[in-house]
Write a protein that holds these residues in place. Structure first.
Motif, short mmCIF file in Angstrom:
data_model
loop_
_atom_site.label_atom_id
_atom_site.label_comp_id
_atom_site.label_asym_id
_atom_site.label_seq_id
_atom_site.Cartn_x
_atom_site.Cartn_y
_atom_site.Cartn_z
N GLU A 99 0.84 -1.21 0.00
CA GLU A 99 0.00 0.00 0.00
C GLU A 99 0.87 1.25 0.00
O GLU A 99 0.59 2.22 -0.71
CB GLU A 99 -0.86 0.04 1.27
N ALA A 100 1.93 1.23 0.81
CA ALA A 100 2.81 2.41 0.91
C ALA A 100 3.47 2.68 -0.44
O ALA A 100 3.59 3.84 -0.87
CB ALA A 100 3.87 2.18 1.98
N ILE A 101 3.88 1.64 -1.13
CA ILE A 101 4.50 1.81 -2.44
C ILE A 101 3.51 2.41 -3.43
O ILE A 101 3.83 3.30 -4.21
CB ILE A 101 5.04 0.46 -2.93
N GLU A 102 2.29 1.93 -3.36
CA GLU A 102 1.26 2.43 -4.27
C GLU A 102 0.96 3.91 -3.98
O GLU A 102 0.77 4.71 -4.90
CB GLU A 102 0.02 1.54 -4.13
N ALA A 103 0.97 4.28 -2.70
CA ALA A 103 0.72 5.68 -2.34
C ALA A 103 1.85 6.57 -2.87
O ALA A 103 1.61 7.64 -3.41
CB ALA A 103 0.59 5.82 -0.82
N GLN A 104 3.09 6.10 -2.74
CA GLN A 104 4.24 6.84 -3.27
C GLN A 104 4.11 7.04 -4.77
O GLN A 104 4.43 8.08 -5.32
CB GLN A 104 5.53 6.03 -3.06
N ARG A 105 3.66 5.99 -5.44
CA ARG A 105 3.54 6.04 -6.89
C ARG A 105 2.52 7.11 -7.29
O ARG A 105 2.75 7.89 -8.22
CB ARG A 105 3.13 4.67 -7.43
N HIS A 106 1.41 7.17 -6.55
CA HIS A 106 0.39 8.16 -6.91
C HIS A 106 0.87 9.59 -6.66
O HIS A 106 0.55 10.48 -7.44
CB HIS A 106 -0.92 7.85 -6.19
N GLU A 107 1.66 9.78 -5.62
CA GLU A 107 2.27 11.12 -5.40
C GLU A 107 3.09 11.54 -6.61
O GLU A 107 3.03 12.67 -7.06
CB GLU A 107 3.24 11.07 -4.22
N ARG A 108 3.90 10.59 -7.10
CA ARG A 108 4.77 10.93 -8.22
C ARG A 108 4.00 11.09 -9.52
O ARG A 108 4.36 11.93 -10.36
CB ARG A 108 5.87 9.88 -8.34
#
Ligand code: ZN
Length: 387
Positions: A99-108
């Motif tokens: 989930e954390a990785i997916e959230a980072q991806r959406h920020e970028r």
């Protein structure tokens, strides 16, 4: 505007549009070519072509239908863009990490919507970690939500972290490349295809995005980047090695601080006085913060390379030649010191002390005195400690 047409690649685009129209496009592609040549633009263009609803099959992507418009805004639910990112801080479970990785991806992704050519995480250690690969695998197994197909663009695929930690994830990804579900397309990009795992390379069809002739890039620089001086446009194109987006980054940075910082360093080294060296070095922080020094050193290297061309009697090869200056041997010694400084900065040596030692070495080289205190990073780190 993120839905751009990769500039100067008309032949390649025509062939690709034809392959999409005839349903001949392989489901697993590897888009490769040097840095700044437009791999991201091209991969996203392929994604739009695959999702486009144009009535005439040959006209994809039409850039007007709903799929094209959503894709151009990086908002198409069935186009999934992945890229290397920093590893998230500890997570309580595998699921939380994913989930954390997916959230980072959406920020970028939000940043890329503002500027498609933004450099993501330039100073961080990044990778395509196992949890990200697991996310990709799960997303790819689901049916598309809106279009007939789903498209995965996975950038810098050579940064996929060797997956001995999770052979399961690695195998699932290889299987995905080899036999994607009938609705899924996977477009990998890489600037260093040689560094890809052979198991990945052998399962994808390569598609090279070639650099353009210097004259064409110079025309792009003049027209689109508003560089009106022909010589300068040509110099930028040459320095960019025919890569359009690299030329763009160079023009942006030229108006910025790194060139001025390089001039300051060079002037201090040529001045030769300890005061000038001290003033120049004190501009850089004594800890961490390599962000500022690194581009200045890059620009300094280009300046020295130009000086070397002039000293060697080949001013035509210089990008921005100036008359006079130190001898070939002195410039080579100075370049060696800059290389050592670059490497030291990459290993997080103190930027201020590194700059002070660099200027001392360059000053010695220009004055014809012996140099060599920066030969080899370990020795040079030792010199810094003794200062
Ligand atoms: Zn369309």
């Amino acid at each position: 505007m993120t839905g751009e047409r990769p500039w100067g690649q008309e032949d390649l685009l025509r062939r690709l549009a034809g392959a999409v129209a005839d349903r001949r496009l392989p489901q697993s592609l590897l888009v490769h070519g040097p840095e700044g040549v437009g791999k991201r633009s091209l991969a996203l263009w392929v994604a739009r072509a695959l999702q486009c609803e144009a009535p005439e099959a040959g006209d994809v992507p039409c850039e007007a239908c709903r799929n094209c418009r959503m894709a151009a805004r990086l908002e198409h639910p069935d186009i999934h863009l992945h890229f290397p990112m920093p590893r998230p801080k500890r997570a309580a479970s595998r699921a939380k990490l994913r989930e954390a990785i997916e959230a980072q991806r959406h920020e970028r992704l939000a940043r890329l919507r503002e500027d498609l050519h933004a450099r993501l995480d330039p100073d961080a250690v990044t990778g395509l970690y196992v949890a990200a690969v697991e996310n990709i695998r799960d997303q790819a197994s689901r049916r598309p939500s809106m279009a007939r197909r789903s498209v995965f663009v996975i950038e810098d695929a050579e940064r996929m972290v060797p997956q001995s930690a999770s052979p399961e994830a690695a195998n699932a990804f290889l299987k995905l490349l080899e036999e994607p579900p009938p609705f899924a397309y996977i477009v990998l990009t890489s600037g260093r295809p040689d560094a890809l795992l052979p198991t990945i390379r052998s399962r994808t069809v390569p598609l090279r995005v070639a650099p353009l002739p210097i004259a064409r890039v110079a025309a792009y620089v003049a027209e689109h980047l508003d560089v009106r001086d022909d010589d300068r446009a040509r110099a930028v194109a040459r320095r960019a090695g025919g890569a359009v987006y690299r030329a763009r980054a160079l023009v942006d940075s030229e108006t910025g601080e790194s060139e001025a910082a390089a001039d300051g360093l060079l002037a201090a080294a040529l001045d030769g006085s300890p005061q000038a060296r001290y003033r120049a070095a004190s501009r850089y922080s004594a800890r961490g913060a390599r962000g500022e020094l690194e581009p200045a050193l890059e620009a300094l290297r280009i300046r020295l390379r130009d000086m070397l061309c002039v000293a060697a009697g080949a001013p035509d090869a210089a990008l921005d030649p100036t008359d006079g200056g130190p001898s070939e041997g002195a410039i080579l010694d100075a370049l060696g010191a800059v290389d050592a400084a670059m490497e030291g900065v990459g290993r997080n040596l103190n930027p201020q002390a590194t700059t002070a030692l660099l200027l001392e070495e360059m000053g010695a080289a220009f004055a014809g005195r012996p140099t060599g205190r920066m030969a080899g990073t370990p020795q040079f780190a030792g010199v810094l400690r003794s200062l």
